[in-house]
Enzyme design. Structure first.
Site, short mmCIF file in Angstrom:
data_model
loop_
_atom_site.label_atom_id
_atom_site.label_comp_id
_atom_site.label_asym_id
_atom_site.label_seq_id
_atom_site.Cartn_x
_atom_site.Cartn_y
_atom_site.Cartn_z
N ASP A 96 4.62 -0.97 -2.22
CA ASP A 96 3.56 -0.43 -1.77
C ASP A 96 4.79 1.33 -2.22
OD1 ASP A 96 5.58 -0.38 -0.28
OD2 ASP A 96 4.83 -0.28 1.44
N ASP A 270 -5.06 -4.09 2.86
CA ASP A 270 -3.92 -5.32 3.48
C ASP A 270 -3.44 -4.58 5.09
OD1 ASP A 270 -0.82 -3.59 3.28
OD2 ASP A 270 -2.46 -2.19 2.70
#
EC number: 2.4.2.29
Length: 380
Positions: A96, A270
């Site tokens: 991320d 996720d």
């Protein structure tokens, strides 16, 4: 045409929904979609070895840029040969941008056009994260899939705030693309924001699609909105994204949300949910959630989920796992974590088969009925 290091291949569309079966090709292997990605915050999925993750069918895992930048540092990981070598994982890794952690963990944030100044949650030092720095850190980490730096506004923020936020996120995305040093072996995804506002989601999608990223993420969901609100946002956002590129719904891991996202055409997910609730003894099962620490299971010598064929369920009983957790034995957390991760990875395998069989809506109905969704377990 740009030759992206991340490619999406469509295999089949489901007959009655927007679901799609496909695969994503990365520099570290190909994985099937739809796929749930276990989260390895600190370059490890809590209590699990890389070999165990491979055994359960995880073709890709996620690591957190913010945490690894602060500790042990992205430059140290680059010296080690990148994240894959550092953690001995030879399949795909997604990182991320660090943005979500800055907004959720760090203290005293100050957002400007340049980036975000914040207080390090580990030692209190002042730090600055910009779109360029977020890309630089991820370039050092060497992940296969990277994220643009974005602001993740709360779902119920006022319209004017969200509009300014998505426009800044689009400018940050452009800056990130220019700063990207490794476009040949790391695919950078743009992140669509816009809270619950359809016109702002459209504006954000239009901006990012025009920049031609190799994939697109849908951010700003699973942050407190209702399940119905999330589905509504997906209904009007997913069709705005290119069909020939991956679509990633960030931070979503509740089983019904996974299935409902797939129905709307999402490929990747996720969430820390499976490992986080496992540490409290909460297990996902075919018949709903089960809190194995409860006294009711003290003499229950059946598996956590009789329908599950994971390592935990094939080898250990509810009574034994409960004993381990009550005794604060780490092995208990390993067993519940493995089971929950396997449950979601295996759920996605079943969803893929339902797409092949063109019966995803039937599969969803059967699953929801057995799982027994109600107000008390909506988020599990």
């Amino acid at each position: 045409m740009i030759d992206f290091p991340i490619k999406y291949r469509l295999i089949k569309k489901e007959k009655y929904t927007g679901a799609r079966l496909g695969e994503i090709i990365t520099p570290h292997g190909t994985f099937p979609t739809p796929m749930f990605m276990p989260v390895g915050t600190q370059a490890t999925v809590k209590t699990q070895s890389p070999e165990e993750l491979q055994q359960m069918g995880s073709g890709i895992i996620l690591a957190n840029t913010y945490h690894l930048w602060l500790r042990p540092g992205d430059e140290l990981i680059a010296k080690a040969g990148g994240l894959h070598k550092f953690m001995n994982w030879d399949q795909a890794i997604l990182t991320d941008s660090g943005g979500f952690q800055v907004y959720s963990l760090a203290e005293k944030r100050d957002i400007s056009e340049e980036g975000v100044t914040f207080k390090n949650h580990l030692n209190g030092s002042k730090m600055f994260l910009s779109p360029e720095k977020a890309i630089s850190v991820q370039n050092n980490l060497g992940s296969d899939i990277m994220m643009s730096f974005d602001e993740c506004p709360q779902f119920y923020q006022p319209y004017d705030y969200v509009k300014k936020s998505i426009e800044r996120t689009s400018r940050w995305a452009e800056r990130g693309l220019k700063a990207h040093r490794r476009p040949h072996d790391q695919g950078l995804f743009g992140i669509v924001q816009g809270a619950g506002f359809e016109d702002l989601r459209r504006q954000s999608s239009h901006d990012l699609v025009s920049m031609d990223f190799p994939g697109y993420s849908i951010g700003g969901l699973a942050v407190g909105e209702t399940h119905e609100e999330m589905n509504a946002v997906l209904d009007f956002t997913v069709p705005l994204l290119p069909e020939n590129k991956p679509r990633y719904l960030m931070g979503v891991g509740a089983p019904d949300s996974l299935i409902d996202g797939v129905i709307r055409g999402v490929d990747m997910y996720d969430c820390v949910l499976p490992t986080r609730i496992a540490r409290n003894g909460t297990c996902m099962t075919s018949n709903g959630r089960l809190v194995v620490k409860n006294a009711a299971y003290a003499e229950d010598f059946s598996p956590i989920d009789p329908e599950c064929d994971c390592y935990t369920c094939k080898n250990y009983t509810r009574a034994y796992v409960r004993h381990l957790l009550k005794a604060d034995e780490t092995f208990g957390i390993r067993l519940t974590s493995y089971h929950n991760l396997y449950f979601l990875v295996n759920l996605m395998a079943k969803v893929r088969q339902a797409i092949v069989d063109d019966n995803l809506l039937e599969f969803r109905q059967d699953f929801i009925e057995k799982y027994g969704y109600n107000a008390s377990n909506r988020n599990f």
